[in-house]
Design an enzyme around this catalytic site. Structure first.
Site, PDB file in Angstrom:
ATOM      1  N   LYS B 101       0.819  -1.226   0.000  1.00  0.00           N
ATOM      2  CA  LYS B 101       0.000   0.000   0.000  1.00  0.00           C
ATOM      3  C   LYS B 101       0.844   1.264   0.000  1.00  0.00           C
ATOM      4  CE  LYS B 101      -4.082  -2.026   0.167  1.00  0.00           C
ATOM      5  NZ  LYS B 101      -5.063  -1.854  -0.912  1.00  0.00           N
ATOM      6  N   GLU B 123      -9.750   6.114   2.862  1.00  0.00           N
ATOM      7  CA  GLU B 123     -10.615   5.059   3.374  1.00  0.00           C
ATOM      8  C   GLU B 123      -9.717   3.869   3.687  1.00  0.00           C
ATOM      9  OE1 GLU B 123      -9.882   5.358   0.240  1.00  0.00           O
ATOM     10  OE2 GLU B 123      -9.351   3.278  -0.242  1.00  0.00           O
ATOM     11  N   SER B 390       1.793  -9.598  -0.903  1.00  0.00           N
ATOM     12  CA  SER B 390       1.447  -8.178  -0.826  1.00  0.00           C
ATOM     13  C   SER B 390       1.641  -7.575   0.551  1.00  0.00           C
ATOM     14  CB  SER B 390       0.003  -7.965  -1.292  1.00  0.00           C
ATOM     15  OG  SER B 390      -0.887  -8.758  -0.521  1.00  0.00           O
TER      16      SER B 390
HETATM   17  C1  LIG Z   1      -1.635  -6.919   2.381  1.00  0.00           C
HETATM   18  C2  LIG Z   1      -2.762  -6.588   1.483  1.00  0.00           C
HETATM   19  N1  LIG Z   1      -2.889  -7.222   0.313  1.00  0.00           N
HETATM   20  C3  LIG Z   1      -3.895  -6.957  -0.530  1.00  0.00           C
HETATM   21  C4  LIG Z   1      -4.873  -6.042  -0.218  1.00  0.00           C
HETATM   22  C5  LIG Z   1      -5.986  -5.849  -1.179  1.00  0.00           C
HETATM   23  O1  LIG Z   1      -5.940  -4.652  -1.889  1.00  0.00           O
HETATM   24  P1  LIG Z   1      -5.526  -4.618  -3.422  1.00  0.00           P
HETATM   25  O2  LIG Z   1      -6.376  -5.613  -4.121  1.00  0.00           O
HETATM   26  O3  LIG Z   1      -5.825  -3.223  -3.834  1.00  0.00           O
HETATM   27  O4  LIG Z   1      -4.108  -4.941  -3.529  1.00  0.00           O
HETATM   28  C6  LIG Z   1      -4.778  -5.340   0.990  1.00  0.00           C
HETATM   29  C7  LIG Z   1      -5.796  -4.318   1.340  1.00  0.00           C
HETATM   30  O5  LIG Z   1      -5.920  -3.843   2.431  1.00  0.00           O
HETATM   31  C8  LIG Z   1      -3.701  -5.620   1.856  1.00  0.00           C
HETATM   32  O6  LIG Z   1      -3.573  -4.980   3.034  1.00  0.00           O
END
Ligand SMILES: Cc1ncc(COP(=O)(O)O)c(C=O)c1O
Lengths: 280, 408
Positions: B101, B123, B390
């Site tokens: 993020k 948000e 992620s």
């Molecule tokens: C670690 C992590 N991965 C994925 C996501 C999902 O968001 P996005 O699909 O925009 O990557 C989030 C959202 O809070 C997250 O904290």
């Protein structure tokens, strides 16, 4: 001429401004809406704005959000709203009805199907809050086929160039959002709104309505001094909310407020005179 | 061989168009008051995208503050245990604040400062985007307000406290389903009210144009690095990329630099919750249909009347009824494929990676890991798969413990 255009022409001849109260269809319960609509007309409304409930009303403040939630708790759908309009039309062939809502329910129903059903039900105008003219082409074509006026918003942040674009596709009237904010916000600056509306008249030929932030007789009269139509939403819906458990009391409270607003607008000098004074 | 279903590269490259469309998706569906401010944002973003000094500053921040580049790690033991393709992890969990993020919040906050905005709003669902926003706001001395669903505040209490420590005000949202979608509504309402001094940092590749493209561009650093790293380590492009999809920003960030590489298969993994057939999920691409929400046209979870449905996922970051419009287009064109993984499958993958590699993944990322195991077996030895890790899982240990009946 559409029912909206006729109504504005008649008001102009009479030197009056349009009073446009808003309620969310199905609030506090579906059975109350048609009666509320008739009551508002009897109390002095010229045009009715009927909110189509949506799960994610991004442009609305807490009062209208909760109205949407109350209506949705009763399962009110876009088709349900149209059948309320049809019932209303049965006894009132004259008062224009404008639907105000968000695009997704319309998109789900299908533009053509919606326009046809809305025209059949006796809807006169459609204001889709989250549909700017740039994205509106297909819906405009469908509404045109049904003889329904697309009503658009103008905002304090709208440039002259955009105002002209909006004016080119809008019908019936344009709706000036009197402040930066959501419905029911409380920071109306009447002088700033007056200046903007006077400026808009140099760019737009349609009647100019003003809404967002008009909450009582005093603010209605202040805005009515220069606008062609005064839209009052959250203040009306608040009355319903105060009596949500007692629809008869809600209807009486709404009629009382609409009557006060009517009296305040009728106490103003003739609109034509105001318009002339502004022109000189 | 059967005729390939790959679209011509130009069908998916070079988008969005002038007005923010990815095929029929995306666009600008907001109330009139925001049209002017969005045009201003678009102009600023296009300007700074081409501004060498801005790009240099962004690179420096990403290197020295975020800790980029993030490693591409060969998960040897996990690959062996799964038995199939080689599995590589793009380690976004090692970024400052523990998720991808921050790549986006650093970019948008720099843009906000250039635009002279003094107040930041956001948000958040899981709280990761909120934390990443509060972090950069602290770093740049900007006022910060984060909207968070009241329900999410309960299940992500630690992140709420982190944001407060960072100086942000966290506003509970009690309307609607009291989760991420309602927090987004409330942030939009704030923005429309305070648009003169306020910059709205959206946390994923959704919202009105230019957000889907802008957030993608800020997150594309993930894919650019991964592409160079895998070429360096294996001498060739990977066979597949796998990433979880909430709004879709980590997935789009990884996918985008590979869009023209037709041999690289792209897999987005949605949250199947308790199972797609139960309705208790958050998988609009797998089980929804196109509609309009939060400023763009995309796949949504909605009922027969066009009302947005409540969603369920064990991971708050995937608990969203929409998805970025570019994913909708990648799905329709066939360039990417979208699958869904249940709460239980994600939990199993969470435990596996923790025990086998000593890496505790976020529950969001665990969805991608679970699908990667299936895919690795399908593709078999000799294939290379990059999985976007992620975020890290510290924020989720209470959820995992509670799910397993353990009181901490
Ligand atoms: C670690 C992590 N991965 C994925 C996501 C999902 O968001 P996005 O699909 O925009 O990557 C989030 C959202 O809070 C997250 O904290």
């Amino acid at each position: 001429m559409s029912r909206l255009a006729q109504r504005f022409a008649a008001l102009r001849r009479a030197g009056r401004r349009a009073l446009v109260p808003y309620v969310t269809a199905g609030d506090p319960e579906p059975a109350a809406t048609v009666g509320l609509m008739h009551d508002m007309v009897a109390a002095g409304a010229d045009i009715l704005e009927l909110g189509v409930p949506f799960s994610d009303p991004m442009a609305d403040g807490p009062v209208i959000q909760r109205a949407s939630e109350r209506a949705l708790a009763h399962g009110v759908s876009l088709r349900g709203v149209l059948s309320m309009v049809r019932d209303f039309r049965h006894d009132d062939p004259d008062t224009p009805v404008v639907l105000m809502g968000y695009l997704n329910p319309v998109e789900t129903m299908g533009y053509e199907a919606f326009a046809r059903a809305a025209a059949e039900a006796g809807v006169d105008g459609v204001l889709t809050v989250d549909l700017p003219p740039e994205e509106a082409g297909p819906l405009l074509a469908a509404l045109d086929g049904g003889g329904i006026d697309p009503v658009f918003l103008l905002a304090p942040t709208t440039s002259d160039e955009r105002t002209r674009q909006v004016a080119a596709v809008a019908r019936g009237f344009v709706y000036y959002v009197s402040l930066k904010g959501v419905t029911g916000a409380g920071h109306l600056d009447v002088d700033a709104v007056r200046r903007r509306v006077e400026h808009l008249r140099t760019l737009v030929d349609l009647p100019v309505g003003v809404g967002f932030g008009i909450r009582d007789a005093a603010s209605a009269a202040a805005v009515g001094a220069f606008a062609d139509a005064v839209v009052v939403g959250s203040a009306v819906v608040s009355r319903i909310e105060q009596h949500a458990g007692d629809p008869a009391a809600a209807r009486a409270a709404v009629a009382e407020l609409v009557g006060e607003l009517r009296a305040a607008l009728d106490g103003l000098p003739a609109a034509a005179a105001v318009r002339q004074a502004a022109d000189t | 061989m059967l005729e390939t279903k790959q679209p011509a590269p130009e069908a998916v490259a070079g988008l969005p168009d002038e007005r923010g469309h990815f095929g029929p998706y995306g666009g600008l569906f907001v109330a009139e008051t925001l049209m002017g401010p969005l045009a201003e944002l678009r102009a600023a973003w296009e300007h700074y995208l081409a501004d060498a000094q801005f790009q240099r500053e962004l690179e420096e921040e990403l290197r020295d503050y975020v800790g980029r580049p993030s490693p591409l790690y060969h998960a040897r033991r996990w690959s062996e245990q799964v038995g199939g393709a080689r599995l590589w992890l793009k380690r976004e969990d090692l970024n400052h604040t523990g998720a991808h993020k921050v790549n986006n919040t650093v970019g948008q906050a720099l843009l906000a400062r250039r635009m002279g905005k003094t107040r930041i709003i956001a948000e958040t669902g899981a709280g990761q985007h909120g934390v990443a926003t509060a972090t950069v706001a602290a770093r740049l001395g900007l006022e910060c307000v984060v909207y968070m669903g009241a329900e999410d505040m309960e299940r992500q209490a630690i992140n709420v406290y982190r944001m407060k420590l960072l100086g942000a005000e966290v506003v509970p949202v009690t309307s609607g389903s009291r989760t991420l979608k309602d927090a987004l509504n409330e942030a939009m309402r704030d923005w429309v009210t305070n648009v003169d001094d306020t910059f709205y940092i959206i946390g994923t590749v959704a919202g009105p144009h230019p957000y889907p493209a802008m957030v993608r561009d800020f997150q594309a650093v993930i894919g650019r690095e991964a592409r160079a790293q895998i070429l360096d380590k294996t001498g060739r492009l990977p066979d597949a990329l796998v990433a979880c999809v909430g709004g879709g920003s980590n997935a789009m960030g990884l996918f985008h630099p590979f869009l023209a590489d037709e041999g690289v298969a792209l897999y987005g993994v949605e949250a199947a919750g308790r199972g797609l057939e139960t309705g208790a999920h958050a998988a609009p691409l797998c089980a929804g249909r196109p509609g309009v929400l939060h400023g763009n046209r995309t796949y949504l979870m909605e009922d027969a009347d066009g009302q947005i449905l409540h969603t369920h996922s064990i991971s708050a970051g995937l608990d969203y009824p929409g998805v970025g419009p570019e994913h909708a287009w990648l799905k329709d064109t066939g360039r990417a494929r979208y699958v869904a993984v249940t709460d239980d499958e994600a939990l199993a993958a969470f435990h596996t990676l923790t025990r086998v590699e000593g890496i505790m993944p976020a529950l969001e990322s665990a969805h991608a890991l679970a699908w990667a195991e299936t895919l690795a077996r399908e593709l078999g030895p000799g294939a290379e798969i990059i999985v976007n890790l992620s975020g890290r899982g510290d924020k989720d240990i209470h959820t995992v413990a509670a799910h397993e009946g353990i009181a901490l």
